[in-house]
Design an enzyme around this catalytic site. Structure first.
Site, PDB file in Angstrom:
ATOM      1  N   ARG A  99       8.472   1.594   0.808  1.00 28.33           N
ATOM      2  CA  ARG A  99       8.013   0.885  -0.452  1.00 28.33           C
ATOM      3  C   ARG A  99       7.539   1.961  -1.586  1.00 28.33           C
ATOM      4  O   ARG A  99       7.057   3.028  -0.983  1.00 28.33           O
ATOM      5  CB  ARG A  99       6.747   0.144   0.365  1.00 28.33           C
ATOM      6  CG  ARG A  99       5.820  -0.603  -0.615  1.00 28.33           C
ATOM      7  CD  ARG A  99       6.572  -1.952  -1.069  1.00 28.33           C
ATOM      8  NE  ARG A  99       5.752  -3.011  -1.680  1.00 28.33           N
ATOM      9  CZ  ARG A  99       5.936  -3.904  -2.179  1.00 28.33           C
ATOM     10  NH1 ARG A  99       7.394  -4.193  -2.637  1.00 28.33           N
ATOM     11  NH2 ARG A  99       5.211  -4.821  -2.770  1.00 28.33           N
ATOM     12  N   THR A 370      14.759  -9.905  -5.328  1.00 29.65           N
ATOM     13  CA  THR A 370      14.754  -8.879  -3.989  1.00 29.65           C
ATOM     14  C   THR A 370      15.869  -9.352  -3.319  1.00 29.65           C
ATOM     15  O   THR A 370      16.667 -10.298  -3.749  1.00 29.65           O
ATOM     16  CB  THR A 370      13.371  -9.435  -3.200  1.00 29.65           C
ATOM     17  OG1 THR A 370      12.282  -9.024  -3.690  1.00 29.65           O
ATOM     18  CG2 THR A 370      13.317  -8.775  -1.905  1.00 29.65           C
ATOM     19  N   ASP A 412       2.807  -6.137  -7.678  1.00 25.16           N
ATOM     20  CA  ASP A 412       2.386  -6.596  -6.321  1.00 25.16           C
ATOM     21  C   ASP A 412       0.969  -6.120  -5.965  1.00 25.16           C
ATOM     22  O   ASP A 412       0.395  -6.626  -5.067  1.00 25.16           O
ATOM     23  CB  ASP A 412       3.350  -6.178  -5.171  1.00 25.16           C
ATOM     24  CG  ASP A 412       4.579  -7.304  -5.115  1.00 25.16           C
ATOM     25  OD1 ASP A 412       4.264  -8.094  -5.845  1.00 25.16           O
ATOM     26  OD2 ASP A 412       5.466  -6.838  -4.557  1.00 25.16           O
ATOM     27  N   SER A 441       3.017  -6.300   0.279  1.00 26.91           N
ATOM     28  CA  SER A 441       4.553  -6.831  -0.045  1.00 26.91           C
ATOM     29  C   SER A 441       4.522  -7.960   0.985  1.00 26.91           C
ATOM     30  O   SER A 441       3.804  -8.308   1.771  1.00 26.91           O
ATOM     31  CB  SER A 441       5.580  -5.882   0.583  1.00 26.91           C
ATOM     32  OG  SER A 441       6.859  -6.582   0.649  1.00 26.91           O
ATOM     33  N   SER A 442       5.484  -8.874   0.898  1.00 26.04           N
ATOM     34  CA  SER A 442       5.822  -9.963   1.674  1.00 26.04           C
ATOM     35  C   SER A 442       7.082 -10.047   2.521  1.00 26.04           C
ATOM     36  O   SER A 442       7.542 -10.929   3.169  1.00 26.04           O
ATOM     37  CB  SER A 442       5.939 -11.591   0.902  1.00 26.04           C
ATOM     38  OG  SER A 442       4.435 -11.659   0.252  1.00 26.04           O
TER      39      SER A 442
HETATM   40  N1  GLY Z   1       8.188  -7.556  -4.539  1.00 21.37           N
HETATM   41  C1  GLY Z   1       8.204  -8.509  -3.654  1.00 21.37           C
HETATM   42  C2  GLY Z   1       7.549  -8.195  -2.205  1.00 21.37           C
HETATM   43  O1  GLY Z   1       7.395  -7.032  -2.057  1.00 21.37           O
HETATM   44  O2  GLY Z   1       7.074  -8.844  -1.563  1.00 21.37           O
END
Ligand code: GLY
Length: 584
Positions: A99, A370, A412, A441-442
């Site tokens: 990340r 994504t 985010d 993040s999701s």
């Molecule tokens: N940018 C989308 C996520 O990380 O959830």
């Protein structure tokens, strides 16, 4: 794993197969490998690396790098991701956290005006919105620690495609059209991704020689080819000249982190998914724990949908309040994924009416773009990976001479914890900006394991990622196969705004009326969302299946060594056996 709705004949055949094979095949003897990605060229790159003796991890390196070339609006060297790995030889499972991190000069209020008002575009467009990328470090890490091939070999398909070019598709045009005005602000990005300032036509070749050279630097020097030396210098110079805050030190300091995945169970299924700084695994396990207390198969569709929506609402409330980067804040993962917590949440659910979401923190706004891919090789090594640069084409900013399109993942973070943002949402303090911190993040790359088989799945889709994976797991649990998980119509609730978003066809008229009677507010979406990629090793049936979301342009491929590298599997037909797809 049982596939309900198979005809009686096929059920008998499946039973015979189980009896004849006597015991499930060992992990080292899958009948085929499988790859599902969001772009045919990325799937082909993965298969090409497998055909050269690479394992699933080498294929993941090839697919990651290639998606960054041919799907520049979704992921790339300038972004980040989570790679969930399963090593067959010893069952070792780990999540590689690549990340992005906030630069050292970032601070909590950096997207607020002097008056404390959120400045929305600054966390979305241009270099100030970009976190320090994690993909280059993850490529080296995965290749070196888990792969069998040299990094340079696995990067070769991406390097060639960057040089040779790839053809614009309708999806590319849609994304470029959406981000046209932002792309126009970055001369280097506009030169690569537009045709004389306009969205290129279908079939136009996007050539990326600078990106090819940056990939070659990584092939030659690993992460140092990106985080140090001439590429790093050009990145920092380009960012700072355009008003950004990156330093050479930010790039030098970047490291991937290996984290224990979050795990849980749902009936006979074991769930393994992304750990913080993703909210995916925690929310998924929480929702499944809550739902395990109900007989979902035995209730009417309206009650079933109501219960799923309520579970989503409660888990997303937890997400907003408790989740963030575990290196910066204490995340109570064990408590949130425990049975006691689920029991408490379940008691908040009423069967006769929707819960009203109160004004508590909710997730920050996340881009819908994504990319996800799923791989299993013939040894049983697996990778579920979700990659992102956040919004379509990320920040739309490219430092000159690098070919690297930067993410806008800083969006985010919660720009202003506790206060509504431009989308009417508020974010939690746990996800406030801090130097070196990873934004929440999701992304939810996930394995689902049982005696019967192993699924590898995930999807893009911002905050809806988690609910999509949940619906996929429930569909799997109901006995259906990957073609069904990727295609089924979707609905979503994220606590606030207090609405059930639903795709066309997800909730029929009687169901909508009944849900409204219970007090749910419905929001019909005009389009469909998500782009799920899934593979499934049906251990008992002795077959490997793969499916790519019909909403996207991806390609799922089941590959047997003896068939050569190009054996595409037509939709609805895997390993010679027709699979039925059924909606929710
Ligand atoms: N940018 C989308 C996520 O990380 O959830």
């Amino acid at each position: 794993m049982r596939f309900t709705r198979l005809g009686t004949g096929r059920m008998l055949l499946a039973c015979l197969l189980v009896v004849c094979s006597a015991v499930p095949r060992a992990d080292t003897a899958l009948p085929a490998a499988a790859i599902a990605t969001a772009h045919p060229l990325a799937t082909d790159a993965g298969v090409s690396v497998l055909s050269q003796g690479g394992n699933a991890f080498d294929a993941a390196v090839a697919v990651t790098a290639t998606l960054g070339v041919v799907e520049p609006y979704s992921s790339g060297l300038g972004g980040g991701g989570f790679w969930l790995l399963h090593r067959a030889s010893d069952g070792y499972q780990i999540m590689v956290d690549g990340r992005e991190t906030a630069p050292q000069a970032a601070h909590r209020d950096m997207y607020l005006s002097k008056a404390g008002v959120v400045l929305p575009r600054q966390s979305v467009d241009g270099p100030l919105s970009a976190g320090i990328p994690g993909v280059p470090a993850a490529l080296e890490h995965i290749a070196r620690r888990y792969g069998r091939l040299p990094l340079a070999k696995s990067l070769q398909p991406a390097i060639e495609l960057a040089r040779r070019g790839f053809a614009v598709t309708p999806e590319y045009r849609r994304m470029a059209g959406f981000r046209l005005s932002a792309l126009e602000q970055s001369p280097a990005a506009a030169a690569v991704f537009l045709d004389q300032g306009t969205v290129p036509d279908d079939g136009y070749l996007i050539r990326q020689p600078d990106l090819g050279r940056t990939l070659e630097a990584i092939a030659g020097h690993g992460g140092d080819g990106f985080y140090r030396g001439p590429v790093a210098a050009a990145l920092v110079q380009g960012v700072r000249q355009a008003g950004g805050i990156w330093t050479a030190e930010d790039l030098h300091r970047y490291t991937v982190v290996e984290r224990q995945p979050v795990s849980g169970s749902f009936r006979d299924l074991r769930i393994v998914s992304a750990s913080p700084p993703s909210s995916g695994g925690v929310a998924l396990v929480t929702m499944l724990n809550v739902l395990a207390g109900f007989d979902l198969a035995g209730v009417e569709p309206v009650t079933r949908t109501h219960l799923i929506v309520e579970a989503m609402r409660l888990a997303y409330r937890d997400r907003a309040e408790h989740l963030g980067d575990p290196d910066f804040i204490p995340v109570p993962t064990e408590r949130l994924t425990g049975q006691q917590h689920a029991d408490g949440l379940r008691r908040e659910i009423r069967l006769d009416r929707a819960t009203a979401s109160a004004a508590l923190p909710v997730p920050g706004p996340e881009g819908a773009d994504t990319s996800h891919f799923s791989i299993i090789d013939r040894h049983g090594n697996r990778v579920a990976a979700t990659l992102s640069i956040n919004y379509p084409f990320g920040s739309a900013f490219m430092p000159a001479g690098t070919g690297v399109l930067l993410n806008d993942e800083m969006d985010d973070f919660s720009a202003k914890p506790g206060a509504p943002n431009v989308y009417g949402l508020v974010g939690g303090d746990a996800n406030a900006i801090a130097p070196g911190k990873r934004p929440l993040s999701s992304m939810s790359p996930t394995f689902v394991e049982s005696q019967g088989g192993v699924a590898v799945l995930g999807t893009p889709g911002g905050s809806r990622i988690i609910s999509m994976v949940l619906l996929g797991i429930l569909d799997l649990s109901a006995g259906r196969g990957p073609d069904s998980w990727v295609a089924l119509p979707r609905f979503h609730h994220q606590y606030l705004p207090d609405v059930v978003q639903h795709e066309p066809g997800a909730l029929d008229e009687p169901l909508r009326a009944a849900l409204q009677q219970l007090g749910h507010r419905l929001h019909a979406l005009s389009g469909r969302y998500g782009n799920m990629q899934a593979v499934y090793w049906d251990r008992l049936g002795g077959q490997v299946l793969a499916a790519s979301d019909p909403r996207g342009q991806g390609k799922a491929l089941v590959w047997r060594v003896d068939e050569g590298p190009q054996a595409p599997v037509p939709r609805q037909k895997r390993d010679g056996k027709a699979m039925e797809s059924h909606g929710q």
